[in-house]
Write a protein that holds these residues in place. Structure first.
Motif, PDB file in Angstrom:
ATOM      1  N   HIS A  75       2.181 -13.006  -2.155  1.00 27.70           N
ATOM      2  CA  HIS A  75       3.599 -12.774  -2.440  1.00 27.70           C
ATOM      3  C   HIS A  75       4.288 -11.856  -1.448  1.00 27.70           C
ATOM      4  O   HIS A  75       5.503 -11.949  -1.288  1.00 27.70           O
ATOM      5  CB  HIS A  75       3.764 -12.235  -3.864  1.00 27.70           C
ATOM      6  N   ARG A  76       3.525 -10.983  -0.789  1.00 31.87           N
ATOM      7  CA  ARG A  76       4.161 -10.053   0.158  1.00 31.87           C
ATOM      8  C   ARG A  76       3.758 -10.320   1.602  1.00 31.87           C
ATOM      9  O   ARG A  76       4.605 -10.394   2.481  1.00 31.87           O
ATOM     10  CB  ARG A  76       3.806  -8.615  -0.191  1.00 31.87           C
ATOM     11  N   TRP A  77       2.469 -10.407   1.825  1.00 37.76           N
ATOM     12  CA  TRP A  77       1.983 -10.477   3.200  1.00 37.76           C
ATOM     13  C   TRP A  77       2.321 -11.795   3.884  1.00 37.76           C
ATOM     14  O   TRP A  77       2.728 -11.798   5.044  1.00 37.76           O
ATOM     15  CB  TRP A  77       0.471 -10.231   3.240  1.00 37.76           C
ATOM     16  N   THR A  78       2.154 -12.906   3.179  1.00 39.77           N
ATOM     17  CA  THR A  78       2.428 -14.201   3.810  1.00 39.77           C
ATOM     18  C   THR A  78       3.858 -14.249   4.332  1.00 39.77           C
ATOM     19  O   THR A  78       4.087 -14.552   5.504  1.00 39.77           O
ATOM     20  CB  THR A  78       2.156 -15.364   2.832  1.00 39.77           C
ATOM     21  N   ALA A  79       4.809 -13.924   3.475  1.00 43.86           N
ATOM     22  CA  ALA A  79       6.225 -13.959   3.888  1.00 43.86           C
ATOM     23  C   ALA A  79       6.505 -12.932   4.979  1.00 43.86           C
ATOM     24  O   ALA A  79       7.228 -13.218   5.946  1.00 43.86           O
ATOM     25  CB  ALA A  79       7.127 -13.726   2.687  1.00 43.86           C
ATOM     26  N   GLY A  80       5.948 -11.739   4.845  1.00 40.70           N
ATOM     27  CA  GLY A  80       6.179 -10.690   5.837  1.00 40.70           C
ATOM     28  C   GLY A  80       5.627 -11.048   7.202  1.00 40.70           C
ATOM     29  O   GLY A  80       6.277 -10.814   8.230  1.00 40.70           O
TER      30      GLY A  80
END
Length: 119
Positions: A75-80
């Protein structure tokens, strides 16, 4: 390293992460460590603390393995990482480069591995 070995290592990584529900990175006082290939800036990831810790040497002596819960990774790392135009290098070893993959592709493969592990 052959393509077949890369594929076997990648599949083993996916299976381990799907079962353990965490991704391991190395961090230092500045955050996650980075690797640079000829073409990409990458965040290295491993399936276990021991694999990540094995990478600690020389210039990375002040690094520590850190577990990222799989849901946080997705939820955070992929998009970031996508937003920052970084890739992921999966399970690099001292004598091997590891597989470089785009975060969204890794996420899709992890989702498939999770479904398979829960089947």
């Amino acid at each position: 390293m052959t393509q077949q070995n890369n594929e076997q290592d990648y599949n083993a990584f996916l299976s381990a992460v799907a079962n353990q529900k965490e991704v391991w990175i190395l961090t230092d006082q500045h955050g996650s460590v980075m690797l640079n290939t000829d073409d990409e800036d990458c965040v290295p990831v491993w399936a276990s603390e021991a694999e990540a810790a094995a990478w600690i040497s020389d210039e990375w002596n002040d690094c520590e393995p850190e577990a990222i819960p799989l849901k946080v990774w997705q939820h955070r790392w992929t998009a970031g990482l996508e937003e920052d135009e970084f890739c992921v290098v999966v399970s690099p070893k001292e004598d091997q480069d590891g597989l470089v993959i785009h975060p969204e592709d890794l996420d899709a493969d992890l989702r498939k591995a999770i479904k398979k592990a829960n089947a």
